[in-house]
Design a protein around this motif. Structure first.
Motif, PDB file in Angstrom:
ATOM      1  N   ASP A 266       0.765  -0.755  -0.059  1.00  0.00           N
ATOM      2  CA  ASP A 266      -0.122  -0.156   0.068  1.00  0.00           C
ATOM      3  C   ASP A 266       1.025   0.984  -0.042  1.00  0.00           C
ATOM      4  OD1 ASP A 266      -2.143   1.792  -0.061  1.00  0.00           O
ATOM      5  OD2 ASP A 266      -1.710   1.477   2.893  1.00  0.00           O
ATOM      6  N   SER A 270       1.482   1.146  -4.400  1.00  0.00           N
ATOM      7  CA  SER A 270      -0.184   1.513  -5.113  1.00  0.00           C
ATOM      8  C   SER A 270       0.041   2.512  -5.717  1.00  0.00           C
ATOM      9  CB  SER A 270      -0.888   1.400  -4.057  1.00  0.00           C
ATOM     10  OG  SER A 270      -1.297   2.834  -3.587  1.00  0.00           O
ATOM     11  N   ALA A 333      -4.640   2.129  -1.664  1.00  0.00           N
ATOM     12  CA  ALA A 333      -5.205   0.849  -1.991  1.00  0.00           C
ATOM     13  C   ALA A 333      -5.734  -0.085  -0.173  1.00  0.00           C
ATOM     14  CB  ALA A 333      -3.713  -0.092  -2.185  1.00  0.00           C
ATOM     15  N   THR A 414      -4.169  -4.983  -0.057  1.00  0.00           N
ATOM     16  CA  THR A 414      -4.922  -4.082  -0.757  1.00  0.00           C
ATOM     17  C   THR A 414      -6.140  -4.306  -1.412  1.00  0.00           C
ATOM     18  OG1 THR A 414      -3.604  -4.837  -3.050  1.00  0.00           O
ATOM     19  CG2 THR A 414      -2.269  -3.947  -0.927  1.00  0.00           C
ATOM     20  N   CYS A 419      -8.021   0.855  -5.945  1.00  0.00           N
ATOM     21  CA  CYS A 419      -6.928   1.460  -7.046  1.00  0.00           C
ATOM     22  C   CYS A 419      -7.245   1.871  -7.808  1.00  0.00           C
ATOM     23  CB  CYS A 419      -6.053   0.264  -6.860  1.00  0.00           C
ATOM     24  SG  CYS A 419      -4.600  -0.623  -5.446  1.00  0.00           S
TER      25      CYS A 419
END
Ligand SMILES: [Zn+2]
Length: 441
Positions: A266, A270, A333, A414, A419
């Motif tokens: 994350d 991400s 995320a 995640t 996302c």
């Protein structure tokens, strides 16, 4: 203007004593009420002497006797007296460790989404101020300001699917995003000081170069360690007119044992995979941007925003005003509690850009969105300090992510739906600022 400072309070007390000469003199009260109630109360009171700060759906009101009687009758969420010598402080942090801290000698008024409002006397206040860092801002609570807007659920509006922006966004390749994220995590650690981090830098530069971007590594130092930012560029067809747009995120990671195990899925695999996904999207679309677009991955964020500071420092006085928009992706995320939620963050001067993004969010993304005007603690900050328009997109729940800076910050923890929605917003913004800036309003 810092109305909550002690001198302001003395002034306020004098005014209230004169106006409400028949009312018994009492201390000022700090109340937390719903924002809706708060604005109604202030309007009704009409004295103009109350001070407030809005945090999403709640408002903190500092009120003297008359209005406070009304508030108490209305059953506030919290009501605390402000004693002589005490002041209201605002802590804005991107560091969950600070967010969850107890501060000795203070009373907590509010604590949500990285914001903490505290009542503190002089000694406790000094102690609070000493907590200031690149990730945590400590200040007197600003007065009569919207610090964080109320949440807006964009899913309640119909998402556009037929226009050029929608067709562009549809090309986002989330399978490739997940693969890039997994590849970054598989470096085991991207801690700025260690060899695997340098490998991840070279890995990302190669991805951009293979897509056809002009790339370079920008060297800088964290103490005695040399590391690099990754910069990928495509020249705009009319850079003179439309300047440059930057899509940025930090590639480095950390954890409790950062040298050998800091997966950083994350934070911020991400965002990094997101920057790569937007670069891929631009190439896949075959569209030639009007503005020059740079995709930048920073190192040294976790040590104190070293990469972004080095980047901004290298900009000449002529180049700075050519940057029309910086999109910073950091932690996009994590979402444990439905609905999907996102915070976008900037400074007050950059309201036009953030308003364009709010509009784009309504048309092209599906989540609950809130805007913070108290920017701090990630790579957008050094840009904003130079009055360069920059906006951070971040998961709203970052302060409660149990995997933050842990060896458990893994891909399996995640939320790929979040996302996608955050990337849709950033893709729409990229389209609006770089590909079709002429038609933007
Ligand atoms: Zn981060």
């Amino acid at each position: 203007m810092k109305f909550f400072a002690r001198t302001g309070l003395i002034g306020l007390s004098i005014v209230l004593t004169l106006v409400c000469s028949t009312a018994a003199m009492a201390a000022d009260w700090v109340n937390v009420v719903s924002s809706k109630t708060g604005y109604e109360l202030i309007k009704k009171s009409g004295s103009g002497s109350e001070k407030y700060a809005q945090f999403g759906e709640v408002m903190i009101i500092l009120a003297g006797t008359a209005l406070n009687d009304e508030i108490i009758k209305g059953d506030p969420l919290t009501s605390l007296p402000l004693r002589p010598g005490e002041t209201l402080y605002l802590v804005t942090t991107k560091d969950p460790a600070v967010f969850n801290m107890t501060f000795p000698g203070t009373r907590t008024v509010y604590r949500e989404m990285g914001f903490i409002v505290l009542i503190a006397g002089e000694t406790a206040g000094m102690n609070l101020l000493s907590k200031q860092s690149d990730f945590t801002k400590v200040e007197l609570l600003p007065a009569n300001k919207v610090i964080l807007t109320a949440p807006v659920s964009t899913g309640s509006t119909r998402i556009k699917t037929e226009d050029a922006t929608a067709r562009f966004i549809e090309l986002l390749d989330m399978k490739a995003f997940l693969q890039d994220l997994t590849d970054l995590v598989n470096f085991k650690t991207r801690y700025s000081y260690v060899a695997p981090a340098q490998k991840s830098i070279e890995h990302c530069e190669k991805i951009f170069a293979d897509m056809g971007y002009t790339t370079r590594l920008q060297p800088f130092k964290i103490g005695s360690t040399e590391t690099h930012n990754v910069i990928a560029e495509i020249k705009g067809t009319d850079e003179k007119k439309f300047g440059q747009v930057l899509v940025v995120g930090h590639l480095d990671s950390t954890s409790q044992s950062p040298r050998n195990d800091a997966p950083g899925a994350d934070d911020n695999g991400s965002g990094s995979a997101g920057v790569i996904a937007l670069a891929r999207l631009l190439k896949e679309s075959g569209l030639k941007p009007a503005a020059t677009v740079k995709f930048v991955l920073f190192m040294g964020e976790e040590q104190g925003l070293y990469g972004s500071k080095a980047y901004v420092k290298e900009l000449s006085a002529e180049e700075r005003p050519t940057i029309k928009a910086v999109l910073n992706l950091d932690m996009i995320a994590f979402d444990a509690v439905a609905p999907l939620s996102v915070m976008i963050e900037t400074s007050a001067f950059n309201r036009p850009m953030v308003e364009r993004m709010q509009k784009l969010a309504l048309n092209y993304a599906d989540f609950t969105i809130q805007t913070s005007f108290n920017a701090w603690g990630s790579d957008h900050a050094p840009f904003l300090q130079q009055k360069i328009p920059a906006v951070l997109t971040i998961e709203s729940e970052f302060a409660t992510n149990p995997h933050y800076h842990k060896t458990t910050d893994l891909v399996e923890n995640t939320n790929q739906d979040l996302c996608l929605q955050i990337l849709r917003l950033n893709a729409a913004t990229l389209y609006d600022f770089a590909i079709n800036p002429e038609n933007s309003n």
